[in-house]
Design a protein around this motif. Structure first.
Motif, mmCIF file in Angstrom:
data_model
loop_
_atom_site.group_PDB
_atom_site.id
_atom_site.type_symbol
_atom_site.label_atom_id
_atom_site.label_comp_id
_atom_site.label_asym_id
_atom_site.label_seq_id
_atom_site.Cartn_x
_atom_site.Cartn_y
_atom_site.Cartn_z
ATOM 1 N N ALA A 22 18.649 -16.828 34.546
ATOM 2 C CA ALA A 22 17.467 -16.133 35.022
ATOM 3 C C ALA A 22 17.273 -14.482 35.222
ATOM 4 O O ALA A 22 16.137 -14.314 35.280
ATOM 5 C CB ALA A 22 17.249 -16.952 36.418
ATOM 6 N N ALA A 23 18.408 -14.394 35.683
ATOM 7 C CA ALA A 23 18.406 -12.909 35.977
ATOM 8 C C ALA A 23 17.652 -12.060 34.878
ATOM 9 O O ALA A 23 16.879 -11.211 34.791
ATOM 10 C CB ALA A 23 19.693 -12.640 36.148
ATOM 11 N N ARG A 24 18.758 -11.923 33.303
ATOM 12 C CA ARG A 24 17.691 -12.164 32.161
ATOM 13 C C ARG A 24 16.267 -12.105 32.090
ATOM 14 O O ARG A 24 15.843 -11.410 30.974
ATOM 15 C CB ARG A 24 18.428 -12.135 30.928
ATOM 16 C CG ARG A 24 18.696 -12.024 29.257
ATOM 17 C CD ARG A 24 19.590 -12.955 28.624
ATOM 18 N NE ARG A 24 19.143 -12.373 27.044
ATOM 19 C CZ ARG A 24 18.366 -12.626 26.410
ATOM 20 N NH1 ARG A 24 17.633 -13.625 26.987
ATOM 21 N NH2 ARG A 24 19.124 -11.776 24.922
ATOM 22 N N ALA A 25 16.003 -13.263 32.604
ATOM 23 C CA ALA A 25 14.461 -13.789 32.028
ATOM 24 C C ALA A 25 13.824 -11.720 32.440
ATOM 25 O O ALA A 25 12.726 -12.030 32.503
ATOM 26 C CB ALA A 25 14.444 -14.406 32.202
ATOM 27 N N VAL A 26 14.397 -11.771 34.029
ATOM 28 C CA VAL A 26 13.681 -11.278 35.082
ATOM 29 C C VAL A 26 13.681 -9.807 34.664
ATOM 30 O O VAL A 26 12.639 -8.682 34.275
ATOM 31 C CB VAL A 26 14.526 -10.867 36.722
ATOM 32 C CG1 VAL A 26 13.445 -9.691 37.675
ATOM 33 C CG2 VAL A 26 13.860 -12.689 37.367
ATOM 34 N N LEU A 27 15.032 -9.736 33.576
ATOM 35 C CA LEU A 27 15.131 -8.279 33.878
ATOM 36 C C LEU A 27 14.407 -7.807 32.365
ATOM 37 O O LEU A 27 13.854 -6.823 32.204
ATOM 38 C CB LEU A 27 16.651 -7.692 32.870
ATOM 39 C CG LEU A 27 17.059 -6.617 32.301
ATOM 40 C CD1 LEU A 27 16.713 -5.325 32.911
ATOM 41 C CD2 LEU A 27 18.736 -6.706 31.886
ATOM 42 N N GLY A 39 25.015 -6.692 27.476
ATOM 43 C CA GLY A 39 25.551 -8.306 26.927
ATOM 44 C C GLY A 39 26.578 -9.243 27.589
ATOM 45 O O GLY A 39 26.997 -9.219 27.125
ATOM 46 N N LEU A 40 26.788 -8.549 28.807
ATOM 47 C CA LEU A 40 27.105 -9.557 29.744
ATOM 48 C C LEU A 40 26.089 -11.059 30.353
ATOM 49 O O LEU A 40 26.556 -12.375 29.646
ATOM 50 C CB LEU A 40 27.678 -9.184 31.487
ATOM 51 C CG LEU A 40 28.356 -10.469 32.065
ATOM 52 C CD1 LEU A 40 29.314 -10.765 32.011
ATOM 53 C CD2 LEU A 40 28.285 -9.333 33.473
ATOM 54 N N LEU A 41 24.969 -10.306 29.677
ATOM 55 C CA LEU A 41 23.487 -11.640 30.763
ATOM 56 C C LEU A 41 23.288 -12.433 29.117
ATOM 57 O O LEU A 41 23.443 -13.946 29.095
ATOM 58 C CB LEU A 41 22.222 -10.634 30.547
ATOM 59 C CG LEU A 41 22.487 -10.076 31.934
ATOM 60 C CD1 LEU A 41 21.009 -9.444 32.248
ATOM 61 C CD2 LEU A 41 22.761 -10.839 33.394
ATOM 62 N N SER A 42 23.500 -11.696 27.963
ATOM 63 C CA SER A 42 23.551 -12.513 26.782
ATOM 64 C C SER A 42 24.639 -13.825 26.593
ATOM 65 O O SER A 42 24.358 -13.905 25.682
ATOM 66 C CB SER A 42 22.984 -11.190 25.232
ATOM 67 O OG SER A 42 22.151 -10.177 25.435
ATOM 68 N N GLY A 43 25.929 -12.503 27.170
ATOM 69 C CA GLY A 43 26.464 -13.861 26.402
ATOM 70 C C GLY A 43 26.526 -15.239 27.082
ATOM 71 O O GLY A 43 27.000 -15.861 26.700
ATOM 72 N N ALA A 44 25.747 -15.458 28.371
ATOM 73 C CA ALA A 44 25.593 -16.182 28.604
ATOM 74 C C ALA A 44 24.544 -17.077 28.625
ATOM 75 O O ALA A 44 24.489 -18.235 28.536
ATOM 76 C CB ALA A 44 25.328 -15.825 30.294
#
Length: 314
Positions: free
Chosen positions: A114-119, A227-232
């Motif tokens: 969800a945080a990645r989508a916000v970003l 990279g962390l967000l993409s890994g998840a």
């Protein structure tokens, strides 16, 4: 930092503990209050400030004779509409994260997704209204993104059927003509493939490099998290296996950590603050005080949630 790294000299890794109910409830409340503060940053009756980048862009566009002036005005209007859409989309994902944090069983990797989508929504917005660039480059960027979206529309149409394919062809023709009317020049590589657009000597690609944009646009207090967000988000074992290891010896298959929730919160806060800085720089209204308030609340929230995550009592 990703908040599960141990600062030098510390024996406890901050937030590297399972998600407890009181921590989850407090984190969700912190995020809700933060979002509401962000939404209140904009004045109800704001007007573009004289001398703002927005006003400057409009004057630059209006200085062109027709049909170029009108076509560029339409392209700029669409750019502003997309920026608003990206902002609303970001806030929608923030609201989803508020609910996800407190669900049962506790979340594992979904907060980072969800945080990645916000970003990404905020990066899209910032890329378009970046106050540091010229009007020509802004229009070239918008043209590239418009063309890229048109390509995605065509791919989807091939799945949905002939009627949608006809619509996609019409859209492609409309985009091509609109950009030509605006004197937006196509750029091709050595093989003749369209790779971007040029406006008055300023050029941009069909899309932007997210990793590079993250590194340059996010606030300095948050090291590059993509990279962390993409890994998840992509379920890579180097990332997701940690949750299974933490579940060893329990009845759970996966165990989520408070560190994951905190990382998500910090990414969301950094993304929203990045967007506010862009809004301020482009539209000209002063958000110095609200941004200082948000930074103060963020720092207090971190320490408060740190205490809850590592509380030892019942």
């Amino acid at each position: 930092m990703t908040f599960d790294e141990t600062p030098e000299g510390e024996g406890v890794r901050p937030f590297a503990v399972p998600i407890k109910d009181d921590f989850a409830a407090a984190a969700a409340e912190v995020l809700r209050r933060y979002r509401e503060l962000v939404e209140k940053c904009f004045p109800d009756d704001w007007q573009p400030e004289t001398g703002s980048r927005l006003v400057s862009d409009i004057e630059t566009i209006n200085a062109n004779s027709d049909p170029v002036g009108t076509a560029r005005g339409s392209l700029h209007g669409m750019l502003l509409e997309i920026a608003g859409l990206s902002w609303d989309t970001a806030l929608d994902h923030v609201r989803a994260l508020e609910h996800d944090i407190v669900r049962k069983p506790p979340p594992v990797w979904s907060p980072l997704v969800a945080a990645r989508a916000v970003l990404e929504s905020c990066l899209f917005l910032e890329y378009l209204i970046d106050p540091s660039i010229s009007c020509a480059l802004r229009l070239a960027r918008c043209a590239g993104l418009w063309r890229k979206d048109t390509e995605h529309t065509a791919k989807l149409a091939r799945v949905l059927g002939p009627e949608r394919e006809v619509e996609a062809v019409d859209l492609d023709a409309y985009v091509t003509q609109s950009l030509a009317d605006a004197n937006v020049v196509q750029r091709h590589n050595a093989k003749g493939k369209l790779v971007g657009y040029e406006v008055d000597g300023e050029s941009a690609g069909l899309d932007y490099n997210i990793t590079e944009r993250v590194a340059s646009a996010l606030p300095s207090w948050l090291p590059t998290p993509y990279g962390l967000l993409s890994g998840a988000a992509h379920s890579r074992p180097w990332m997701t296996n940690r949750a299974r290891n933490l579940a060893a010896g329990s009845d759970d298959r996966l165990v989520g950590e408070a560190a994951t929730v905190m990382t998500a919160l910090m990414v969301v806060m950094a993304s929203l603050e990045m967007s506010l800085v862009a809004w301020q720089g482009y539209f000209g209204f002063d958000l110095t005080e609200p941004l200082a308030k948000l930074a103060d609340d963020r720092n207090h929230a971190y320490m408060y949630l740190l205490g809850l995550a590592h509380a030892t009592g019942d």
